[in-house]
Design a protein around this motif. Structure first.
Motif, PDB file in Angstrom:
ATOM      1  N   UNK A   1     -38.873  12.899  18.393  1.00 32.39           N
ATOM      2  CA  UNK A   1     -39.851  13.954  17.888  1.00 32.39           C
ATOM      3  C   UNK A   1     -40.940  13.550  16.668  1.00 32.39           C
ATOM      4  N   UNK A   2     -41.165  12.189  16.854  1.00 38.00           N
ATOM      5  CA  UNK A   2     -42.021  11.424  15.828  1.00 38.00           C
ATOM      6  C   UNK A   2     -41.896  10.589  14.632  1.00 38.00           C
ATOM      7  N   UNK A   3     -42.609   9.971  14.045  1.00 37.51           N
ATOM      8  CA  UNK A   3     -42.158   9.190  12.987  1.00 37.51           C
ATOM      9  C   UNK A   3     -41.943  10.136  11.570  1.00 37.51           C
ATOM     10  N   UNK A   4     -41.228   9.453  10.845  1.00 40.29           N
ATOM     11  CA  UNK A   4     -40.977  10.207   9.640  1.00 40.29           C
ATOM     12  C   UNK A   4     -41.666   9.860   8.666  1.00 40.29           C
ATOM     13  N   UNK A   5     -41.861  10.585   7.445  1.00 36.39           N
ATOM     14  CA  UNK A   5     -42.861  10.343   6.269  1.00 36.39           C
ATOM     15  C   UNK A   5     -42.528   8.952   5.827  1.00 36.39           C
TER      16      UNK A   5
END
Lengths: 188, 188
Positions: A143-147
Motif C-alpha cells: 500500500x505504498x512507500x513509507x514517509x
C-alpha cells in the motif's frame, strides 16, 4: 538525458492496515518491470527485498530465462530480464547505480497519494530531457512507500490520476504508465 | 464521450511460432485489467475464452473477491472485478456491449505491429472525446491478434512505441499505457 533506473521496494512499505511490512516478491512484477524497462530504454531495474531467500528466488527466475533452455525458448524475456538485479534495500540500489553511472542518482519517489509540492509528470519529463544526471525512480509494493522513504527522495512525483476517485493500480501498471509519460513518445 | 469497453481475446491469437492458438487465462491479467479499467472509467472488461473451464476459472476468481470473506478482505479488488465478465468470443462481447450501450460499438483493435493506416493515439483520443458512440477496444494475448480479427475491426490503433526496437510489452502493461493515453489526464 542521463541514464534512468527503477527500483521496486518490498520494504519498508505499508500493508492495507497501515502497518510497515516487507511484501512478498511477485513473479509477474519482475517480468513486467523488465519488459516495461526494456521498452522505455531503462538502464537498470532493481528488485529490493530484505530477505535473502526472496532475492535468491528472483535471481533464480532471471537465471532460468537467461541460461540454457529458457534463453532459447523466449529470447524477448531473456533480453528484458538482463536489466534486472536484486538488492537488499534502497541504499544498495543507490550504490549500484552510482557504480554504473559514475555519480549518485537523483532519487525520485512515486506515491498514489497527492500532496502539495509533488513534481508533475510534465515537469519531470522536461527535467529529464534537459539533464545528463542519472535518476532512480522508487516504486513501492503493497500500500505504498513509507514517509521514511519519501523524505529521503530528492523529488516526489505526483500520483497518476485516472477518471474518478479509484487509485489502486497494480504497481506494474503504474510503472508502465509512469515510464510512458516520462520517457515515451508524446501523443499530443 | 460514450461508454468504453475492453475485451481481452485468448483466441484467435498467434503463439511465438506464428500458429493460431487459444492461450491460457492469466490470473494477473484479470486483476490488472480490472484495476486499470476501474481507474480509467471503463464501463466493462470482457475476458474472452473459447474453453468453458477457463471461463469458469475467471468467474471463480471474480466470485472469490466479490462475495463473503474476499469482498471484505480487499474492497478495492472487489470494486474493480465488478467490471469483469467472461464471454466465449468477440461476437459475444459485442452482443453484451450492444445490450449495455443500446447500440453496436465501434470495434478498435490494437496491434504491436506498425502498418500504414493505423489510427494514432492522438486521433483516437480526439475522436473519443467528441463522440457519444460506444467503443470496444480489442486486446490480444500471446503474440497478437490474427488478421481475421484485425480485418473485423473498424479501426486499428498504432502500436505503442518505446525508445528502441523492443516491442514486447505484457498485454497488462500495454492496456495500462493505452488507456492512459486515450482516457487519462494529459501531461503535456
Amino acid at each position: 538525458m542521463g541514464p534512468f533506473y527503477v527500483v521496486l521496494l518490498h520494504h519498508p512499505v505499508y500493508d492495507k492496515r497501515g502497518e510497515v511490512v516487507a511484501t512478498a516478491v511477485t513473479n509477474m512484477d519482475v517480468h513486467d518491470l523488465a519488459r516495461i524497462g526494456k521498452t522505455y530504454g531503462v538502464r537498470g531495474v532493481f528488485i529490493a527485498h530484505p530477505t535473502r531467500a526472496l532475492r535468491l528466488l528472483v535471481e533464480k527466475i532471471i537465471a532460468h530465462w537467461s541460461i540454457g533452455f529458457g534463453a532459447q525458448y523466449n529470447e524477448t524475456r531473456r533480453e528484458a530480464l538482463a536489466l534486472v538485479h536484486t538488492v537488499i534495500d534502497l541504499d544498495a540500489a543507490l550504490l549500484e547505480v552510482e557504480r554504473d553511472a559514475g555519480e549518485r542518482p537523483i532519487l525520485v519517489a512515486s506515491s498514489a497519494r497527492g500532496k502539495a509540492g509533488r513534481l508533475s509528470f510534465r515537469d519531470f519529463r522536461e527535467r529529464l530531457s534537459g539533464s545528463p544526471a542519472p535518476h532512480l525512480l522508487i516504486l513501492g509494493t503493497g500500500w505504498g512507500l513509507t514517509p521514511q522513504i519519501l523524505e529521503r527522495a530528492d523529488l516526489v512525483l505526483e500520483p497518476i490520476r485516472g477518471v474518478g476517485e479509484y487509485n489502486h493500480l497494480p504497481v506494474r501498471a503504474a510503472a508502465a504508465i509512469m515510464l510512458d509519460r516520462l520517457l515515451g513518445e508524446r501523443v499530443d
